[in-house]
Design a protein around this motif. Structure first.
Motif, PDB file in Angstrom:
ATOM      1  N   ASP A 199       0.798  -1.279  -0.091  1.00 46.27           N
ATOM      2  CA  ASP A 199      -0.092  -0.125  -0.037  1.00 46.27           C
ATOM      3  C   ASP A 199       0.922   1.218   0.112  1.00 46.27           C
ATOM      4  N   THR A 222       2.191   4.711  -1.076  1.00 48.30           N
ATOM      5  CA  THR A 222       1.790   5.843  -1.720  1.00 48.30           C
ATOM      6  C   THR A 222       2.981   6.956  -1.749  1.00 48.30           C
ATOM      7  N   GLY A 225       2.906   4.218   3.654  1.00 45.61           N
ATOM      8  CA  GLY A 225       2.780   2.749   3.332  1.00 45.61           C
ATOM      9  C   GLY A 225       4.035   2.006   3.857  1.00 45.61           C
ATOM     10  N   SER A 251      -1.909   3.550  -3.886  1.00 47.94           N
ATOM     11  CA  SER A 251      -1.624   2.277  -3.177  1.00 47.94           C
ATOM     12  C   SER A 251      -0.966   1.051  -4.032  1.00 47.94           C
TER      13      SER A 251
END
Length: 236
Positions: free
Chosen positions: A8, A10, A57, A21
């Motif tokens: 995930d 970013t 993330g 993501s």
């Protein structure tokens, strides 16, 4: 064993969010491709790993959290990045560029042997060993950029658009050499490439990004068999 893991992830440039993501894994010794249209976030994914863009993330390398580390610390852990545009040092010779790649190393005999290996891997560079990088052709500069990254003795090579701007025959030569490097060195690779045919000749698996997110992930064979992939990336 997983060498690199993104979960995930970013990334943004100022107020502009580029990665929404992104998740992927690169196994030890494996080769993974990243495909996608311009603006999908491919290059930014590599920059997120290298520490040159603000990220969120999870990014881990060999089980260690590397998110937020600077590019120098990421490189010292064993990640070498060949950026789009090659990034060779134009005023330095081919040999000097290769030696720059080994700047963190102290093993002089092994450095000399690895320079010889690079020249065997890319014979075009042998004849240009004393030439400045600025005097090389685009294909030779790409060969030099890969060779310089190898000189760091990385565990993971990030390769961004190695075929960009090259004639098809030259791009094929470059990818054949990268394939040999992977086979003989065991270096893991994460490869961003517009030319999906070249990418699929080298990678085991690939992920397709759309607007900063994973859209499709699969083996090379699975993706090549999908109609939408053939239409978008394989000219079929």
């Amino acid at each position: 064993m997983t060498l690199l893991e993104l979960v995930d992830v970013t990334a943004a440039y100022g107020p502009v969010q580029v990665l929404e993501s992104v998740s992927l894994e690169v196994p030890e010794g494996g080769a993974v491709g990243i495909l996608g249209a311009n603006g999908a976030g491919k290059t930014t994914t590599l920059r997120a790993i290298s520490g040159t863009v603000r990220t969120g993330g999870k990014i881990s390398f060999d089980g260690r959290d590397i998110r937020g580390l600077g590019p120098d610390k990421v490189a010292a852990l064993g990640i070498a990045h060949v950026p789009e545009g090659r990034g060779t040092l134009g005023q330095l010779t081919v040999r000097e560029n290769l030696r720059v790649g080994a700047y963190l190393r102290k093993d002089r005999k092994a450095i000399a042997a690895d320079i010889d290996y690079c020249l065997d891997l890319f014979p075009n560079l042998q004849a240009r060993i004393g030439s400045s990088a600025a005097a090389l052709s685009g294909g030779e500069q790409q060969m030099l950029a890969v060779g310089r990254a190898f000189m760091a003795k990385p565990r993971l090579l990030l390769l961004d658009e190695a075929s960009l701007g090259l004639a098809p025959s030259t791009a094929k030569l470059v990818y054949e050499a990268i394939g040999r490097l992977r086979k003989e060195s065991g270096i893991a690779m994460l490869i961003v490439e517009q030319n999906a045919n070249l990418a699929f000749s080298l990678v085991d698996t690939a992920t397709v990004l759309e607007t900063g997110r994973n859209a499709l992930t699969g083996t090379s064979a699975e993706l090549k068999g999908m109609d939408e992939i053939r239409r978008a990336y394989l000219g079929g």
